[in-house]
Design an enzyme around this catalytic site. Structure first.
Site, short mmCIF file in Angstrom:
data_model
loop_
_atom_site.label_atom_id
_atom_site.label_comp_id
_atom_site.label_asym_id
_atom_site.label_seq_id
_atom_site.Cartn_x
_atom_site.Cartn_y
_atom_site.Cartn_z
N GLU A 5 0.84 -1.21 0.00
CA GLU A 5 0.00 0.00 0.00
C GLU A 5 0.87 1.25 0.00
O GLU A 5 2.09 1.18 0.18
CB GLU A 5 -0.93 0.03 1.21
CG GLU A 5 -0.22 0.12 2.56
CD GLU A 5 -1.20 0.12 3.71
OE1 GLU A 5 -2.02 -0.82 3.80
OE2 GLU A 5 -1.14 1.07 4.53
N ARG A 44 0.95 10.56 3.24
CA ARG A 44 1.20 11.51 4.33
C ARG A 44 2.63 11.34 4.83
O ARG A 44 3.32 10.43 4.39
CB ARG A 44 0.24 11.24 5.48
CG ARG A 44 0.34 9.79 5.96
CD ARG A 44 -0.48 9.51 7.18
NE ARG A 44 -0.75 8.11 7.38
CZ ARG A 44 0.09 7.21 7.87
NH1 ARG A 44 1.33 7.57 8.19
NH2 ARG A 44 -0.24 5.94 8.02
#
Lengths: 141, 448
Positions: B288, B292
């Site tokens: 994944e 951020r």
């Protein structure tokens, strides 16, 4: 004073009171080194009551005055009759809507929790308020 | 950009305030009524109490945070990690309010936040992905057929989540239904989205992630990898860089793959691309992307010498990336220890309370990112992390030796339990010292 507190002299207290008195605002919010001191003109209890920030929207003070505090942060739109009325005293009843706080599409309605007379409006009708900020001081019947 | 609202709390809020100050930016802190004594409130130029302790009414209340930013005349919002950092709708709302969101575009967050969609996009680039379900599910019954076709053991993961929340391992079909319901309920509570997707579970692999950065000028770069294989129940405990198990060729393959993904997405700002690495075969698989800054970003900062948070601010302001990776992985070894208010002797249960004996750590090769001070009351409402001890040495052995000394200096913490005793046990473990671990090793070696 206890051994756990910083020494705070009478001179310091008098100086703080002098500064408060010289300030034109109805409320003064002082934050420093992890402490917060919120002063509301005309709302001082007669003895040792202190206002707890960020607590319930309404709290009882020793002199039977009730602080109506902001239950959310955002743009406050107060009822003109309550917050800007030139005519005093203004009465509110339990459940009277005295204003709303808006943040984007989120609207929080402000309701008087007691029946009584408005002793002091701490904010003007169209200002930004913080969570827990005192909006209104009500002297209950 | 002149004034930035810091939409977070704890150590990352302090970290962001420091970076803003370094770059000449003013800051506005927001805080819940439980955080009035948190240092980020005093460190910022301005502070606004936005709500009660519950995150949903304070740090997750995007509408109030945006209203606060407008009122305080901020022109940017720094999200940090957790809370609103990976909510595409919040990034979009910031843009609509004329605020710079210091992070990727809402489209990038949405694309990579949907784990199934992210895997599909990455697979289309020819990069290996872990076999998984083509979409996410909200009911165990509907997911059962996909589970059978992928095969067991299976990893159930929150579609909208991260950080190990809403994650379960199903070893066989009999346990699948119950575990699915548990994972979905946990995901719903943590992220407001109970969708679960399925992935083939590999038990003896390393977790390797690549720090990446993109800008609006077509620059896409990686800043080497971090090895986050020391995990307890999918929660990272210790991170290090460089990975002790990657060869130069394997490192190049993985970092090249990360940059390929970044460029294909035209990704802006900081991100992390996560892979699992099979030590036996040398194969790697994309799992994944986190859109951020990560908790463990200081590992990369210490290794490379770059200030990633300052770079986030610069890139958000429309500037070009000012940092670049070195041709070879920088010399040295960095290890980060997450110090949390948790009791290792009681299954890492959170232990809120008042902290005494909090150390002031420093010295050569030591960095301590924390918001805690002596007498600080750890509120029970938020993440239990108290600080991150980051240690660099000329090599892994020196980093471990310095870590041992720094962790020993944490022995006098009282008032709460912390993960320090666990870290000291870990340091003494010969398999950890040799780097012979995998993502399931902590659970096995410590019987957790």
């Amino acid at each position: 004073m206890t051994h756990d507190t910083t020494e705070f002299s009478l001179h310091d207290a008098i100086e703080v009171l002098r500064l408060l008195d010289a300030d034109a605002n109805a409320t003064l919010d002082i934050r420093s080194h992890g402490f917060r001191l919120q002063c509301v003109r005309g709302a001082a209890p007669s003895r040792t009551g202190t206002e707890r920030t960020g607590g319930d929207a309404a709290s009882e003070e020793p002199r039977r005055q009730t602080m109506l505090k902001a239950p959310a942060a955002g743009r406050f739109h107060g009822d003109e009759a309550v917050f800007s009325s030139a005519e005093r005293p203004v009465r509110v009843n339990t459940g009277t809507v005295v204003g709303r706080i808006q943040a984007g599409a989120k609207v929080t309605t402000i309701v008087a929790g007691v029946e009584g007379t408005v002793a002091h409006a701490c904010v003007t009708p169209d200002v930004f308020v913080e969570y827990g900020q005192t909006l209104l001081v009500i002297a209950p019947d | 950009m002149k004034r930035v609202l810091i939409a977070n709390r704890g150590e990352i809020a302090l970290r962001a305030i420091r970076a803003c100050r370094k770059n000449g930016l003013e800051t506005v802190a927001v805080f819940s009524s439980a955080d009035g004594n948190s240092p980020h409130v005093w460190a910022a130029d301005h502070a606004v109490c936005i709500g009660p302790p519950a995150p949903a009414s304070s740090y997750l209340d995007g509408a109030t945070i945006i209203e606060t930013a407008k009122h305080t005349e901020c022109d940017a919002v720094y999200p940090g990690y957790g809370f609103l950092s990976e909510r595409a709708s919040f990034a979009q709302s910031c843009a609509e309010a004329g605020l710079v969101f210091v992070g990727p575009s809402p489209e990038s967050i949405a694309a990579m936040g949907d784990k199934a969609e992210a895997r599909k996009r990455v697979a289309a680039l020819g990069i290996p992905v872990v076999p998984g379900s083509p979409g996410a599910f909200t009911a165990a019954g509907a997911a059962a057929a996909a589970a059978a076709s992928i095969g067991f053991p299976l990893l159930l993961k929150a579609s909208a989540g991260g950080g190990g929340r809403g994650m379960r391992v199903a070893s066989d079909a009999a346990a699948f239904g119950t575990l699915f319901e548990q994972a979905s309920a946990e995901a719903q509570a943590a992220f407001g989205n109970g969708e679960i997707y399925l992935e083939r579970f590999f038990s003896r692999v390393r977790h390797i992630e690549v720090q990446v950065f993109g800008d609006d000028h077509g620059n896409y770069r990686h800043f080497w990898e971090r090895d986050c294989s020391v995990q307890r129940r999918h929660q990272k405990l210790v991170e290090e860089a460089p990975s002790p198990v990657l060869s130069d060729a394997q490192r190049k393959q993985i970092t090249d793959a990360a940059v390929t993904i970044l460029a294909a997405m035209r990704y802006r700002n900081a991100g992390t691309i996560e892979f699992i690495f099979d030590m036996e075969t040398g194969n790697y698989f994309f799992i994944e992307m986190n859109t951020r800054i990560q908790v463990e970003h200081p590992v990369t900062e210490m290794l490379t010498g770059h200030d990633l948070v300052s770079e986030q601010l610069r890139v958000a302001a429309g500037e070009k990336l000012s940092i670049a990776p070195t041709p070879e992985v920088p010399s040295g070894a960095v290890i980060e220890w997450r110090i949390c208010a948790e009791d290792p002797a009681r299954k890492f249960q959170p232990t809120p309370g008042t902290v005494h004996g909090w150390p002031r750590l420093g010295g050569p090769g030591i960095r301590f990112d924390t918001h805690v001070y002596d007498g600080y009351a750890v509120p029970p409402f938020y993440d239990s992390m108290l600080g991150k001890l980051i240690v660099i040495g000329e090599d892994r052995q020196e980093a471990l030796a310095r870590s041992a000394a720094a962790l020993a200096a944490c022995a006098d913490i009282t008032g709460i339990s912390t993960t320090v005793p666990f870290h000291r046990d870990l340091l003494r473990h010969p398999e950890f010292a040799r780097g012979e671990i995998h993502t399931g090793w902590v659970d096995e070696a410590f019987g957790l």
